[in-house]
Enzyme design. Sequence first.
Site, short mmCIF file in Angstrom:
data_model
loop_
_atom_site.label_atom_id
_atom_site.label_comp_id
_atom_site.label_asym_id
_atom_site.label_seq_id
_atom_site.Cartn_x
_atom_site.Cartn_y
_atom_site.Cartn_z
NE ARG A 58 -4.01 -2.05 0.46
CZ ARG A 58 -5.22 -1.79 0.96
NH1 ARG A 58 -5.56 -0.58 1.27
NH2 ARG A 58 -6.09 -2.76 1.11
NE ARG A 62 -7.11 5.14 2.49
CZ ARG A 62 -7.85 4.30 3.20
NH1 ARG A 62 -9.03 4.66 3.61
NH2 ARG A 62 -7.39 3.12 3.54
NE ARG A 71 -9.95 7.36 -3.38
CZ ARG A 71 -11.26 7.49 -3.29
NH1 ARG A 71 -11.91 8.19 -4.19
NH2 ARG A 71 -11.94 6.93 -2.30
CG ASP A 107 -8.79 -2.88 -4.38
OD1 ASP A 107 -8.24 -2.20 -3.49
OD2 ASP A 107 -9.52 -3.85 -4.11
CE1 TYR A 185 -13.32 -7.16 1.82
CE2 TYR A 185 -11.38 -8.29 0.99
CZ TYR A 185 -11.95 -7.35 1.82
OH TYR A 185 -11.18 -6.60 2.65
O1 CP3 Z 1 0.19 0.73 -3.24
C1 CP3 Z 1 -0.25 -0.41 -3.40
O2 CP3 Z 1 -0.01 -1.36 -2.61
C2 CP3 Z 1 -1.04 -0.74 -4.65
C3 CP3 Z 1 -2.44 -0.60 -4.56
C4 CP3 Z 1 -3.31 -1.52 -3.72
C5 CP3 Z 1 -4.55 -1.09 -3.23
N1 CP3 Z 1 -5.19 -2.15 -2.69
C6 CP3 Z 1 -5.06 0.29 -3.31
C7 CP3 Z 1 -6.13 0.72 -2.38
C8 CP3 Z 1 -3.18 -2.87 -3.40
C9 CP3 Z 1 -2.02 -3.81 -3.64
C10 CP3 Z 1 -4.39 -3.26 -2.76
C11 CP3 Z 1 -4.66 -4.63 -2.33
C12 CP3 Z 1 -5.86 -4.90 -1.53
N2 CP3 Z 1 -7.11 -4.36 -1.68
C13 CP3 Z 1 -5.93 -5.86 -0.51
C14 CP3 Z 1 -4.78 -6.76 -0.11
C15 CP3 Z 1 -3.85 -6.09 0.83
C16 CP3 Z 1 -4.37 -6.05 2.24
O3 CP3 Z 1 -4.53 -4.92 2.75
O4 CP3 Z 1 -4.57 -7.12 2.84
C17 CP3 Z 1 -7.23 -5.86 0.00
C18 CP3 Z 1 -7.77 -6.71 1.11
C19 CP3 Z 1 -7.98 -4.91 -0.75
C20 CP3 Z 1 -9.41 -4.59 -0.63
C21 CP3 Z 1 -9.59 -3.20 -0.18
N3 CP3 Z 1 -9.34 -2.10 -0.97
C22 CP3 Z 1 -10.05 -2.75 1.08
C23 CP3 Z 1 -10.43 -3.64 2.25
C24 CP3 Z 1 -10.05 -1.37 1.05
C25 CP3 Z 1 -10.58 -0.42 2.11
C26 CP3 Z 1 -9.80 -0.40 3.32
C27 CP3 Z 1 -8.42 0.19 3.13
O5 CP3 Z 1 -7.44 -0.46 3.47
O6 CP3 Z 1 -8.35 1.29 2.63
C28 CP3 Z 1 -9.56 -0.98 -0.23
C29 CP3 Z 1 -9.36 0.39 -0.69
C30 CP3 Z 1 -8.04 0.78 -1.23
N4 CP3 Z 1 -7.26 0.03 -2.05
C31 CP3 Z 1 -7.40 2.03 -1.01
C32 CP3 Z 1 -6.20 1.99 -1.73
C33 CP3 Z 1 -5.20 3.09 -1.85
C34 CP3 Z 1 -7.97 3.21 -0.20
C35 CP3 Z 1 -9.26 3.60 -0.78
C36 CP3 Z 1 -9.44 5.06 -1.00
O7 CP3 Z 1 -8.62 5.72 -1.64
O8 CP3 Z 1 -10.49 5.52 -0.57
#
Ligand code: CP3
Length: 389
Positions: A58, A62, A71, A107, A185
């Site tokens: 990540r 954010r 965003r 994602d 999910y």
């Molecule tokens: O920088 C990176 O790592 C690349 C981008 C990336 C995102 N999500 C962007 C994102 C990656 C590799 C992921 C993987 C992801 N997404 C996982 C596996 C990693 C982990 O945390 O276990 C999972 C479970 C998700 C599903 C997901 N996406 C959730 C549960 C959420 C909301 C909660 C949270 O952690 O923010 C997201 C949203 C998300 N994915 C954001 C980002 C930058 C934030 C959302 C936003 O900008 O509002």
Amino acid sequence: MRCTVAKEIKAEEVRRSYSIFKMSAPDVSQNFPPLKNDLILRAARGEKTEKVPVWVMRQAGRYLPEFKELRAENDFFRVCQTPSLACEVTLQPIKRFDLDAAIIFSDILVIPQAIGLQVQMVPGKGPVFDDPISMVADLDRLVKDVDVNKVLGYVFEAITLTRHKLEGKVPLIGFAGAPWTLMAYSIEGAGSTTFSKSKAWLYTQPEASHQFLQLITDVTVDYLVGQVLAGAQLLQLFESHAGILGYDLFCKYSLSYLKQIAEKVKEKLRAKSVDPVPMIVFAKGAHYALKELSQSGYDVVGIDWTVQPTLARQQVGDSVSVQGNLDPCAIYSSKDEISEYVKQMISQFGTQRYIANLGHGIYPDANPEHLGAFIDAVHRHSEEINKSS
Ligand code: CP3
């Protein structure tokens, strides 16, 4: 500024609709700039490294003000679906920090979307499915013959564009969610603490569960192959919900599909005369199956922050590399304390066959400067240790 971005998006939409008709996958011979830093590739393959490579799960997200700014004006999945924006966000942490890899901005939930489920990213809540899978009969409404080039071509375009814009600075990681995490999910419809609805499927509907997991696996294999053809130089599988499965359920419903993915992705690439790229498996919470994970066909096993590094090494052995695992909350400490934690982590993991990372994604309230201290400490301490040994 806004107008230029809007024009770029329009041009991209036109190009994308064109590429839907063209329907041919981009290929790897796209004159990418030569790679200047292959540390992470060497560490993944078990070759000697003069310092430990580091990236952060990540890392684009954010906690970065520049991400929040972008965003604020764009829906989450619109960023994923617009190659110029996904590329811009991927490069944000690379411009700020001395990272050894970029990870494409996207994602894991793009696969449920590709098989026909509607998912929104709701601010303050996370992902929400409009109409989750609740009964076995719901599997009938899923798309069975997904053409990844057509439906997920935007990810491939983002990867190719980012490979060029990276100018060979560091390798680009592609990724996907692992089948169990995506099934969970799709049934829960959002995050959950117990995951009891999706776990109930494993106990009461084993056949339908395998059917669902196999469908996700097949699409994921094509998706990851497509990412490599588009330019991804490493791949990571996120099994984020391994921790809610015990050993038996994990072996039956997670590990077997993870294995299939590693085998089939490598096999399909070889069949196209493309060299397979190193693959990382990160099964969060699967401390009970590290040995099994090390024999599952992946080159690197990701270790979450709960596991002692020495124990992880012992379990994983020396035929694969390890990645991890500082507690994401350690980033709240002072820079000096972070440096000490890093020193301890590296001395326990050792400097070879090792990729430093946090033990899960960085949190949105982390201080970017402290993340910088983490990254620099990895390089500084590992170089010192290597020089003195
Ligand atoms: O920088 C990176 O790592 C690349 C981008 C990336 C995102 N999500 C962007 C994102 C990656 C590799 C992921 C993987 C992801 N997404 C996982 C596996 C990693 C982990 O945390 O276990 C999972 C479970 C998700 C599903 C997901 N996406 C959730 C549960 C959420 C909301 C909660 C949270 O952690 O923010 C997201 C949203 C998300 N994915 C954001 C980002 C930058 C934030 C959302 C936003 O900008 O509002």
